[in-house]
Design a protein around this motif. Structure first.
Motif, short mmCIF file in Angstrom:
data_model
loop_
_atom_site.label_atom_id
_atom_site.label_comp_id
_atom_site.label_asym_id
_atom_site.label_seq_id
_atom_site.Cartn_x
_atom_site.Cartn_y
_atom_site.Cartn_z
N ALA A 261 -5.59 6.35 -7.11
CA ALA A 261 -5.76 5.27 -7.40
C ALA A 261 -4.21 4.54 -6.66
O ALA A 261 -3.25 4.93 -6.98
N GLN A 262 -4.04 2.97 -6.31
CA GLN A 262 -2.78 2.71 -5.78
C GLN A 262 -2.32 1.95 -6.89
O GLN A 262 -2.94 0.72 -7.22
N ALA A 263 -0.96 2.37 -7.16
CA ALA A 263 -0.01 1.71 -8.24
C ALA A 263 0.07 0.04 -8.22
O ALA A 263 1.30 0.12 -6.56
N ILE A 264 -0.31 -1.03 -8.32
CA ILE A 264 0.03 -2.32 -7.97
C ILE A 264 1.59 -3.01 -8.58
O ILE A 264 1.14 -3.19 -9.49
N ILE A 265 2.90 -2.88 -8.18
CA ILE A 265 3.91 -2.71 -9.57
C ILE A 265 5.07 -3.23 -9.02
O ILE A 265 5.25 -3.04 -7.81
N PRO A 266 5.14 -4.38 -9.47
CA PRO A 266 6.62 -5.84 -8.53
C PRO A 266 7.83 -4.63 -8.92
O PRO A 266 8.08 -4.04 -9.43
N LEU A 267 8.39 -4.14 -7.80
CA LEU A 267 10.18 -3.39 -7.99
C LEU A 267 10.88 -4.48 -8.94
O LEU A 267 11.16 -5.73 -8.71
N GLY A 283 9.83 -2.61 1.12
CA GLY A 283 9.54 -1.43 1.73
C GLY A 283 9.08 -2.11 3.32
O GLY A 283 8.35 -1.39 3.82
N THR A 284 9.67 -2.83 3.10
CA THR A 284 9.56 -4.00 5.03
C THR A 284 10.73 -3.09 5.88
O THR A 284 11.93 -2.92 5.22
N PRO A 285 9.63 -2.35 6.96
CA PRO A 285 11.11 -1.55 7.66
C PRO A 285 11.70 -3.13 8.66
O PRO A 285 10.91 -3.96 8.74
N LYS A 286 13.19 -2.81 8.84
CA LYS A 286 14.16 -3.93 9.84
C LYS A 286 14.27 -3.19 11.21
O LYS A 286 14.06 -1.90 11.49
N CYS A 287 13.90 -3.97 11.99
CA CYS A 287 14.10 -3.51 13.44
C CYS A 287 15.41 -3.19 13.80
O CYS A 287 16.75 -3.19 12.71
N SER A 288 15.96 -3.07 14.94
CA SER A 288 17.62 -2.78 15.28
C SER A 288 18.39 -3.70 14.79
O SER A 288 19.44 -3.28 15.14
N VAL A 336 2.23 5.68 3.55
CA VAL A 336 2.68 5.34 2.09
C VAL A 336 2.97 6.78 1.46
O VAL A 336 3.90 7.06 -0.34
N LYS A 337 2.38 7.87 1.69
CA LYS A 337 2.46 8.92 0.74
C LYS A 337 4.75 9.28 1.13
O LYS A 337 4.50 10.23 -0.65
N ASP A 338 5.37 8.71 1.70
CA ASP A 338 6.83 9.27 1.73
C ASP A 338 6.78 8.92 0.97
O ASP A 338 8.33 9.24 0.23
N ASP A 339 7.20 7.98 -0.18
CA ASP A 339 7.63 6.71 -1.12
C ASP A 339 6.66 6.40 -2.07
O ASP A 339 6.72 4.88 -1.51
N LEU A 340 5.96 7.00 -2.81
CA LEU A 340 4.52 5.62 -3.47
C LEU A 340 5.86 4.61 -4.39
O LEU A 340 4.85 3.90 -4.59
N ARG A 341 6.72 4.88 -4.57
CA ARG A 341 7.10 3.89 -4.95
C ARG A 341 7.49 2.70 -3.79
O ARG A 341 7.38 0.94 -4.45
N ARG A 342 8.23 3.13 -2.94
CA ARG A 342 8.87 1.70 -2.39
C ARG A 342 7.78 1.22 -1.22
O ARG A 342 7.87 0.35 -0.82
N PHE A 343 6.65 2.26 -1.25
CA PHE A 343 5.28 1.59 -0.16
C PHE A 343 4.00 1.67 -0.83
O PHE A 343 3.92 2.16 -1.64
N SER A 344 2.82 0.45 -0.84
CA SER A 344 2.43 0.41 -2.00
C SER A 344 1.30 -0.42 -0.30
O SER A 344 1.55 -0.75 0.77
N LEU A 345 -0.07 0.17 -0.64
CA LEU A 345 -1.03 0.24 -0.02
C LEU A 345 -2.12 -0.76 -0.41
O LEU A 345 -2.87 -0.77 -1.59
N PRO A 346 -1.88 -2.18 -0.58
CA PRO A 346 -1.79 -3.05 0.42
C PRO A 346 0.03 -3.72 0.36
O PRO A 346 0.29 -3.05 -0.94
N HIS A 347 0.44 -3.34 0.95
CA HIS A 347 2.06 -3.48 1.46
C HIS A 347 1.85 -4.71 0.08
O HIS A 347 1.46 -6.06 0.14
#
Length: 417
Positions: A261-267, A283-288, A336-347
């Motif tokens: 299951a996906q945890a829906i938790i505000p940081l 968890g949103t990436p930034k461009c250069s 999303v598996k790289d960091d369960l806390r930082r990344f969420s599906l849906p974003h």
């Protein structure tokens, strides 16, 4: 469920309840007691539970009707009765109520000590927990509880025990001092317990609960509740676990992931570490150039983000050519598996994520019903084991009422009294 309509023919009173799709506990409470108890009891087969309360020995006087006592203890929260004394007085003064609970009218109502003793047996043998779990299964079978999305939260309840210093009360394992902040960041303290609930967001009914001393951290109980829910529902049913920022701990994300299951938790940004370089807090990436990229859907476990300049969100001085030679613009994919806390599906922050998180109010409403409509916050017993049994009796009322509503609504009109 609509308000009941009565038709009077001579001395006969007939109650009709019109069919409605949604179960409303508040509307059910508006029905007069004499009419709502019969359908309430009709969905409860208490024989196996009352038999477990009977003594194995055949010596001594014949025991009181255990099933009738159990019925009375179950319906007490429904009738806003929180004391054994008040319950017995109601049974003595209200013959209809006594009859609906199953007591013989020719016999005396059992003593207060008998009710207390039977409640002690319910506590020791965990009868209330077993009945609660069985009713959850019935609600699942009847498709009242969906259980693909659950919300978890706690609520404070005041103790009946005498208040003690914090240092002494924490050693007992019973009531102690708790503290939390309200919506306006005002600190609230109380002496008592916490009810930790896992609620089906579709029906707003409890699936699992725990009672702890007031000082127990909410986040510590998240994995326990998730495991209890998983034990109740079919494997693979659970999709989302919704919790507030107080549960923003790695173990809660891992507990949800263990059930696929996906945890829906505000940081929780208080005391939070800086995000990894190249990412925002959510968890949103930034461009250069340091601009947040635009979420562009997902592919299985991968979140897809596109160049904000290509989508007209920013006016980058370097254009798209700085990062990509494609007219589509630079694309970044995150597992999303790289960091369960930082990344969420849906974003986090997307419309879908917000829609899911809004369902957390279901557990708040369930907590409110237990405390305001029933008697969960009107304790007249001491000790966490007794309080736990008492809270289970209150939760059973919600489940049994939903089942009774479903039974009544199975046909357009149903005579129930």
């Amino acid at each position: 469920m609509t308000k009941p309509e009565k038709s009077i023919k001579g001395s006969e009173v007939t109650l009709y309840i019109l069919q409605q799709n949604l179960f409303s506990f508040e509307q059910w409470l508006e029905i007069e007691s004499e009419y709502r108890l019969e359908p309430f009891f009709s969905v409860l087969d208490l024989r196996p539970y009352s038999q477990a309360l009977c003594s194995d020995t055949k010596r001594g006087r014949k025991p009181e009707n255990r099933e009738a006592i159990l019925r009375a203890l179950l319906v007490a929260p429904f009738e806003n009765i929180s004391e054994f004394t008040a319950l017995r007085e109601r049974l003595v003064s209200d013959i209809r109520f006594r009859y609906q609970c199953g007591f013989e009218l020719a016999k005396r109502v059992p003593s207060i000590s008998t009710f207390s003793r039977v409640f002690g047996q319910i506590m020791e043998k965990e009868i209330a927990q077993k009945l609660f779990n069985d009713l959850v299964q019935q609600c699942l079978d009847e498709k009242i509880i969906v259980a693909d999305t659950i919300a978890i939260d706690s609520t404070a309840i005041d103790a009946y025990e005498k208040k003690q210093p914090k240092s002494k009360s924490q050693e007992t394992g019973n009531a102690t001092w708790g503290a939390k902040y309200d919506t306006f960041r005002n600190k609230i303290t109380w002496f008592g317990y916490k009810i930790h609930l896992a609620v089906d967001t579709s029906s707003e009914l409890p699936i699992a609960l725990e009672v702890t001393p007031a000082n127990i951290n909410d986040g510590d109980m998240g994995p326990t509740l998730i495991e209890k829910v998983a034990a109740q529902i079919p494997e693979g049913r659970l999709k989302y676990v919704i919790e507030d920022s107080g549960y923003d701990q790695q173990k809660n994300y891992e507990a949800a992931k263990a059930q696929r299951a996906q945890a829906i938790i505000p940081l929780n940004l208080r005391n939070a570490q800086e995000p990894p370089e190249g990412f925002s807090f959510n968890g949103t990436p930034k461009c250069s150039m340091g601009y947040e990229m635009v979420y562009w859907g997902c592919d299985k476990n991968f979140l897809k983000f596109r160049c904000p300049h290509a989508l007209g969100k920013v006016d980058c001085p370097n254009g798209m050519a700085w990062c990509s030679s494609s007219n589509y613009g630079m694309v970044v994919k995150i597992n999303v598996k790289d960091d369960l806390r930082r990344f969420s599906l849906p974003h986090r922050g997307t419309k879908r994520w917000e829609e899911l998180y809004d369902k957390r109010t279901s557990v708040e409403r369930c907590n409110s019903r237990l405390k305001e409509n029933l008697t969960a916050n009107d304790l007249h017993i001491r000790g966490i084991k007794k309080v736990t049994a008492y809270i289970y009796l209150n939760a059973i009322v919600l489940l049994a009422t939903a089942l009774a509503s479903k039974k009544i609504n199975c046909s357009p009109k149903q005579k129930v009294a």
